[in-house]
Design a protein around this motif. Sequence first.
Motif, short mmCIF file in Angstrom:
data_model
loop_
_atom_site.label_atom_id
_atom_site.label_comp_id
_atom_site.label_asym_id
_atom_site.label_seq_id
_atom_site.Cartn_x
_atom_site.Cartn_y
_atom_site.Cartn_z
N SER A 118 0.80 -1.09 -0.13
CA SER A 118 -0.11 0.03 -0.04
C SER A 118 0.83 1.39 -0.02
O SER A 118 1.92 1.23 0.58
CB SER A 118 -0.94 0.19 1.06
N PRO A 119 0.46 2.41 -0.82
CA PRO A 119 1.47 3.58 -0.73
C PRO A 119 0.72 4.59 0.56
O PRO A 119 1.26 5.39 0.72
CB PRO A 119 0.77 4.05 -2.00
N ILE A 120 -0.12 4.02 1.06
CA ILE A 120 -0.55 4.89 2.33
C ILE A 120 0.16 4.47 3.58
O ILE A 120 0.22 3.35 3.97
CB ILE A 120 -2.16 4.74 2.62
N LEU A 121 0.65 5.82 4.10
CA LEU A 121 1.48 5.32 5.25
C LEU A 121 1.25 6.32 6.50
O LEU A 121 0.84 7.26 6.16
CB LEU A 121 3.14 5.70 5.27
N ASN A 122 1.25 5.64 7.62
CA ASN A 122 1.04 6.71 8.95
C ASN A 122 2.41 6.96 9.65
O ASN A 122 2.18 7.79 10.65
CB ASN A 122 0.18 5.84 9.77
N GLU A 123 3.50 6.21 9.20
CA GLU A 123 4.84 6.42 9.73
C GLU A 123 5.88 5.99 8.79
O GLU A 123 5.68 5.69 7.93
CB GLU A 123 5.19 5.70 11.22
N TYR A 124 7.03 6.72 8.91
CA TYR A 124 8.15 6.83 7.91
C TYR A 124 9.21 6.29 8.62
O TYR A 124 9.75 6.81 9.61
CB TYR A 124 8.21 8.23 7.21
N ASP A 125 10.24 5.81 7.61
CA ASP A 125 11.75 5.71 8.14
C ASP A 125 12.36 6.88 7.77
O ASP A 125 13.47 7.07 8.57
CB ASP A 125 12.13 4.51 7.05
#
Length: 185
Positions: free
Chosen positions: A62-69
């Motif tokens: 999924s391209p939807i993220l709630n947090e990131y590296d």
Amino acid sequence: MKTYEIVISGFGGQGVLSMGKILAYSGLMGDKEVSWMPSYGPEQRGGTANVTVIISDEQISSPILNEYDVAIVLNQPSMDKFMPMVKKGGIMLYDSNGVQSIPERDDVNVYRVDAVDESVKMANTKVFNMIVLGGLLKVAPMIDIHNVEAGLKKTLPERHHKLIPLNLEALQRGMEIIQHERVAK
């Protein structure tokens, strides 16, 4: 290679979407799985803009993220919004010209790149975003630099291909000037 979930955010006109697109195409040139999802307001310049890029060796669900590296922020509103969304042990990279204060977090690696100042020294402020991208690739070498050249050829109109050497020089300068400010505990 691990999966990198990245957000790039700033004001419209700073090259946020272009940087994300170049990063995404560079990943494709390296046979990576890639997702690129831009988000911007109705204003062309001065409004907020951000782009989510995922680069992975594995299929992306999924391209939807709630947090990131990784979060690359080019202004204070972006810092305030995205710093809480960086994963523990992740990377926060910012340009010193657009960010006045960094929220306290001791579980995130914080890097500063003086890209605006460096682009002025290079006498071309349009390479600002490539300086930032160079800084990112120094601390998180997710793609090969040779693939960035191929990515530039794919994203830039042919009439601008003469600017590719300048962009690659800016990428190198970003790798040289990035500063590690805070180490995650």
